[in-house]
Write a protein that holds these residues in place. Structure first.
Motif, PDB file in Angstrom:
ATOM      1  N   GLN A 124      44.413  48.404  21.231  1.00 46.83           N
ATOM      2  CA  GLN A 124      44.268  49.284  22.386  1.00 46.83           C
ATOM      3  C   GLN A 124      45.617  49.887  22.782  1.00 46.83           C
ATOM      4  OE1 GLN A 124      42.033  46.784  25.371  1.00 46.83           O
ATOM      5  NE2 GLN A 124      40.657  48.552  25.316  1.00 46.83           N
TER       6      GLN A 124
ATOM      7  N   ASP B 161      38.147  52.063  23.157  1.00 47.37           N
ATOM      8  CA  ASP B 161      38.467  52.778  24.392  1.00 47.37           C
ATOM      9  C   ASP B 161      38.247  51.892  25.611  1.00 47.37           C
ATOM     10  OD1 ASP B 161      38.636  55.925  23.514  1.00 47.37           O
ATOM     11  OD2 ASP B 161      37.240  54.779  22.283  1.00 47.37           O
TER      12      ASP B 161
ATOM     13  N   GLY C 155      46.145  47.434  26.590  1.00 43.46           N
ATOM     14  CA  GLY C 155      45.319  48.301  27.413  1.00 43.46           C
ATOM     15  C   GLY C 155      45.559  48.055  28.889  1.00 43.46           C
TER      16      GLY C 155
ATOM     17  N   ASP D  16      43.599  52.995  27.322  1.00 45.19           N
ATOM     18  CA  ASP D  16      42.339  52.269  27.155  1.00 45.19           C
ATOM     19  C   ASP D  16      42.178  51.222  28.258  1.00 45.19           C
ATOM     20  OD1 ASP D  16      41.833  53.692  24.773  1.00 45.19           O
ATOM     21  OD2 ASP D  16      43.102  52.291  23.646  1.00 45.19           O
TER      22      ASP D  16
END
Length: 443
Positions: free
Chosen positions: A203, A171, A227, A207
């Protein structure tokens, strides 16, 4: 499925017990043998082999490996040749936890323990339930119930653990910095770099991916990350007008913090960015950072002998950490380098050596470091000492009032000590003993 747990240190023992609790078919092995290992194997109550070779893989479907085992190990090499999957103990822990736990993962050559601890303190200040595990903390597989109950894991993860990890999908993923290190474990710096970057694998756009603007590896990776990236030290996130500033919002003034050093300010920004993403309010972030105290053996003042300050930076086990320590000091330094050999390049410390009155090279790596520094023109400042005790004694002779005697070895400790903490404690004892003797002499 039959799992071999290979390596019976803390991680291997925890992994074996977790697999047994999950009802899986597990055997255990270690390349070494000895009374302690025999007792460990007996306490686990599983089929096991010590002084193990590739034959231990017969009938095995996968291997869970402890972080201390190098990829060049014959058992791991044979597993690769036979197509037997190998995962790290941390990867096993994440698998057993399942998808219901949020994970904030932190890696980097230097500072990962500090950032994990800072994030932990901020979450505590905000009364956010969480657990901390990984590299310098405790084996993840040994605290799965606690992590599952908390629902949030702060995970310090090393390159050793990331090496055998696929698409973790954290995360929050933070890569603090990447400098040559552990070249006795990794085949090359390129491999080390790839392993560090695995922290971002898997990711999604929901995230957070954190990197440092000052780290070429992290910075260059940002355009390709899945992310949402945030570069610490660029734009409106960094030390701006004397304050730690996150996305344009000042958190706290640097001169109010209970710790110093630009690298520690950056560490605090990594922790703050992760905490904000996890839903912590700005006031709790500020309170947690203001309350933070550095862990031992990280630029810790341990004695003051007639105006000479002795600083324990035993956790500095690579050249980048030494350079950061020297860069954060504004006094003349007597530097103690050396320890067990990791065959790393110390060029990174050269720009900082101008502030050193002397560089005392000790331990197993001492002769190589002395040769290197002499070859780079620092021969007048360099001395060779056999061990830490003699180096501290010599430092007390060389140092002048106002100087810092800095143990920032840039090497592991295993030539003389069981770990960096034991080395730091020995340094502190030696420094305090000098203070006591000088106090007697002065009366």
């Amino acid at each position: 499925m039959k799992t071999l747990v290979y390596g019976l240190g803390e991680s291997g023992v925890a992994a074996t017990r977790a697999l047994l609790e999950a009802g899986e078919d597990v055997i255990a092995a270690d390349a070494n043998d000895g009374e302690r290992l025999r007792a460990t194997l007996s306490s686990l109550g599983v089929e096991g082999t010590l002084a193990a070779g590739p034959e231990v893989l017969d009938g095995v479907d996968r291997v869970v490996v402890s972080p201390g085992v190098r990829p060049s190990d014959p058992v791991l090499g044979a597993a690769e040749d036979h197509g037997i999957p190998t995962i790290s103990e941390v990867a096993l822990g994440l698998e057993l936890l399942g998808p219901g736990v949020r994970v904030a993962a932190i890696t980097g050559t230097n500072g990962k323990t500090t950032v994990a601890d800072m994030l932990h303190r901020v979450l505590e200040a905000a009364a956010v339930p969480h657990a901390v595990a990984g590299n310098s903390w405790r084996a993840l597989t040994g605290c799965l119930d606690e992590v599952g109950s908390a629902g949030l894991l702060v995970l310090e993860v090393s390159s050793f653990q990331l090496h055998y990890m696929t698409e973790p999908g954290f995360d929050v993923a933070a890569l603090l910095n990447t400098r040559p290190d552990h070249m006795d474990w990794h085949a090359s710096f390129d491999e080390y770099r790839r392993d560090k970057l695995r922290v971002f694998d898997g990711q999604g756009r929901e995230d957070l991916a954190l990197a440092s603007a000052g780290d070429p590896v992290g910075r260059e990776a940002v355009p390709g990350l899945s992310g949402r990236p945030l570069l610490i030290g660029e734009g409106d996130t960094g030390i701006l007008d004397g304050a730690l500033t996150l996305r344009g919002r000042p958190i706290v003034r640097a001169d109010k913090l209970p710790f110093a050093g630009t690298h520690n300010y950056e560490n605090a920004l990594f922790a703050a960015a992760a905490a904000e993403w996890l839903g912590v309010e700005a006031e709790a972030i500020r309170d947690g950072i203001l309350a933070y105290r550095l862990k031992p053996h990280r630029l810790e003042v341990v004695a003051d002998n007639d105006g000479v300050v002795y600083v324990d930076d035993s956790k500095a086990t690579n050249p980048a950490a030494v350079a950061a320590a020297l860069g954060g000091l504004d006094r003349t330094v007597v530097l103690i380098l050396g320890g067990s050999e990791k065959n790393t390049d110390f060029s990174e410390i050269l720009p900082q050596l101008g502030k050193c009155r002397a560089v005392l090279c000790q331990g197993e790596a001492g002769p190589r470091l002395a040769d290197f520094l002499e070859g780079r023109g620092y021969g007048d400042a360099v001395e060779r000492l056999p061990d830490l005790g003699s180096a501290v004694s010599r430092a007390s002779d060389v140092a002048r009032a106002g100087d810092v005697v800095l143990l920032s070895p840039g090497c592991a400790s295993f030539d003389q000590f069981a770990g960096y903490a034991e080395r730091g404690e020995a340094f502190a004892d030696l420094a305090r003993a000098l203070a006591g003797r000088q106090g007697v002499a002065g009366r």
